[in-house]
Design an enzyme around this catalytic site. Structure first.
Site, PDB file in Angstrom:
ATOM      1  N   GLY A 198      -2.589  -1.675  -7.333  1.00 37.56           N
ATOM      2  CA  GLY A 198      -1.482  -2.619  -7.424  1.00 37.56           C
ATOM      3  C   GLY A 198      -1.746  -3.701  -8.458  1.00 37.56           C
ATOM      4  CG  HIS A 253      -1.843  -1.075   1.416  1.00 39.03           C
ATOM      5  ND1 HIS A 253      -1.732  -2.011   2.421  1.00 39.03           N
ATOM      6  CD2 HIS A 253      -2.949  -1.407   0.709  1.00 39.03           C
ATOM      7  CE1 HIS A 253      -2.742  -2.860   2.335  1.00 39.03           C
ATOM      8  NE2 HIS A 253      -3.486  -2.530   1.301  1.00 39.03           N
ATOM      9  CG  ASP A 272      -5.501  -7.258  -5.417  1.00 39.36           C
ATOM     10  OD1 ASP A 272      -5.928  -8.305  -4.912  1.00 39.36           O
ATOM     11  OD2 ASP A 272      -4.800  -6.447  -4.788  1.00 39.36           O
ATOM     12  CB  SER A 278      -1.580 -10.143   0.933  1.00 33.93           C
ATOM     13  OG  SER A 278      -2.935 -10.304   1.290  1.00 33.93           O
ATOM     14  CD  GLN A 286      -9.155  -4.514  -6.622  1.00 31.66           C
ATOM     15  OE1 GLN A 286      -9.933  -5.013  -5.835  1.00 31.66           O
ATOM     16  NE2 GLN A 286      -8.057  -3.899  -6.228  1.00 31.66           N
TER      17      GLN A 286
HETATM   18  P1  AMP Z   1      -6.453  -3.860  -0.410  1.00 31.86           P
HETATM   19  O1  AMP Z   1      -6.252  -3.081   0.846  1.00 31.86           O
HETATM   20  O2  AMP Z   1      -6.031  -5.290  -0.307  1.00 31.86           O
HETATM   21  O3  AMP Z   1      -7.835  -3.672  -0.991  1.00 31.86           O
HETATM   22  O4  AMP Z   1      -5.449  -3.234  -1.480  1.00 31.86           O
HETATM   23  C1  AMP Z   1      -5.484  -1.858  -1.801  1.00 31.86           C
HETATM   24  C2  AMP Z   1      -4.599  -1.623  -3.007  1.00 31.86           C
HETATM   25  O5  AMP Z   1      -3.258  -2.002  -2.683  1.00 31.86           O
HETATM   26  C3  AMP Z   1      -4.999  -2.433  -4.235  1.00 31.86           C
HETATM   27  O6  AMP Z   1      -4.844  -1.630  -5.401  1.00 31.86           O
HETATM   28  C4  AMP Z   1      -4.015  -3.566  -4.224  1.00 31.86           C
HETATM   29  O7  AMP Z   1      -3.763  -4.114  -5.499  1.00 31.86           O
HETATM   30  C5  AMP Z   1      -2.779  -2.864  -3.691  1.00 31.86           C
HETATM   31  N1  AMP Z   1      -1.839  -3.846  -3.132  1.00 31.86           N
HETATM   32  C6  AMP Z   1      -2.080  -4.756  -2.165  1.00 31.86           C
HETATM   33  N2  AMP Z   1      -0.986  -5.535  -1.961  1.00 31.86           N
HETATM   34  C7  AMP Z   1      -0.046  -5.104  -2.829  1.00 31.86           C
HETATM   35  C8  AMP Z   1       1.293  -5.502  -3.128  1.00 31.86           C
HETATM   36  N3  AMP Z   1       1.886  -6.509  -2.494  1.00 31.86           N
HETATM   37  N4  AMP Z   1       1.959  -4.822  -4.095  1.00 31.86           N
HETATM   38  C9  AMP Z   1       1.363  -3.806  -4.766  1.00 31.86           C
HETATM   39  N5  AMP Z   1       0.110  -3.387  -4.535  1.00 31.86           N
HETATM   40  C10 AMP Z   1      -0.589  -4.021  -3.590  1.00 31.86           C
END
Ligand code: AMP
Length: 303
Positions: A169, A59, A172, A207, A175
């Site tokens: 990111g 994030h 996903d 994650s 998404q």
């Molecule tokens: P989330 O909180 O899991 O909904 O993720 C929020 C954003 O952070 C989304 O755009 C995800 O794709 C991105 N994201 C989560 N984990 C990673 C990672 N390891 N590398 C890059 N982006 C990430």
């Protein structure tokens, strides 16, 4: 007289403290009207990072990129009930608002949007965004209704924040493609910026859900990146047969007894239609593997 290097003397502590002053804490906004007013009062380019909180370096990379590329940066934290199925982990999804806000404040974020579910989906709510074909395979097949929840909340967040750019990111992968499709199809004025996957030192993609893993599952989970790399290396060496590439990943993951494969896909990079025979265009190799109840996603782009 104390030696100037003696940090126990408070007078010298003042002299040696070269840290920059604390950044101004971000403004917290808890509903769409307040968010919109903030944006109206803060002109100039605005970047937006939507998250479900429990922030990690994945994030924070998105946040840093947004700060670099925009005058203002807004981060949202909202665990969106609409994108979780009835038997999924909505209620136990990890949350730590205090730590999240401290990280965002230290990074220099301008505003944090923290809507609550009742304001997002008040009684009588009945409007949804449905993206069609690209939501059908992979996560869409495994989690019915998931992407309808994602696109609905993302459009609502985009409308409230009014950002010029939004940072997502590549972790996903589906998404990202679904949101890109929605933005094009509905003429949304926020540009989607895709950012690389951030990984732990041993290769596991970061994650929020990694916290669910037991120590044994955590060390077994490194099989995912190693298997994707194996296929990536074969692709770089010229292998183009879709079945061979998928089988390579499947056979390698099967050597790890704690890993239970949900799916392994080699699909067209944009449409996400599964490929067969010789691959002649950019492809997305993606997988979901379960360790106990925890589903881990990972992918590599083959171009
Ligand atoms: P989330 O909180 O899991 O909904 O993720 C929020 C954003 O952070 C989304 O755009 C995800 O794709 C991105 N994201 C989560 N984990 C990673 C990672 N390891 N590398 C890059 N982006 C990430």
């Amino acid at each position: 007289m104390a030696h100037p290097n003696d940090l126990r003397d408070a007078r010298f502590l003042l002299d040696v403290d070269t840290r920059p002053p604390n950044p101004v804490p971000p403004t917290i906004l808890t509903n769409a009207a307040a968010m919109r007013r903030w944006r109206a009062a803060n002109s100039g380019s605005c970047g937006f990072v939507p998250t479900m909180g429990y922030l990690h370096e994945g994030h924070m990379e998105l946040v840093r990129r947004s700060i670099e590329e925009n005058l203002h940066t807004v981060v949202s934290i909202f665990v969106n009930p609409m994108q979780f199925g009835p038997n999924e982990d909505f209620s136990r999804y990890p949350r730590d608002e205090v730590r999240d806000l401290a990280q965002l404040s230290a990074a220099g974020v301008d505003a944090v949007y923290l809507p609550n579910a009742n304001d997002m989906y008040p009684e009588g709510y009945q409007t949804y965004v449905d993206v069609e074909r690209v939501t059908l395979p992979l996560e869409g097949a495994a989690r019915p209704g998931h992407f309808r929840g994602v696109t609905t909340v993302v459009l609502k967040l985009f409308n409230a924040v009014g950002a010029d750019r939004a940072y997502f990111g590549r972790k996903d992968a589906q998404q990202l493609r679904v949101v890109q499709r929605m933005v094009r199809d509905l003429d949304v004025g926020t540009e989607v910026v895709a950012c690389p996957i951030v990984r732990e030192a041993d290769g596991l993609a970061m994650s929020s859900r990694n916290v669910y893993l037991t120590p044994e599952q955590r060390s077994a989970s490194t099989i995912l990146k190693r298997s994707l790399d194996l296929a990536g290396d074969r692709w770089a060496a010229g292998e183009r047969d879709a079945n061979t590439l998928r089988a390579l990943v499947r056979d390698n993951i099967a050597t790890e007894p704690l890993a239970e494969i949900d799916y392994i896909s080699l699909a067209d990079d944009v449409s996400l239609e599964e490929l067969s025979g010789l691959v002649t265009r950019p492809a997305l190799l993606s997988l979901v593997v379960k360790f106990g109840k925890t589903r881990l996603l990972d992918n590599v782009e083959l171009a």
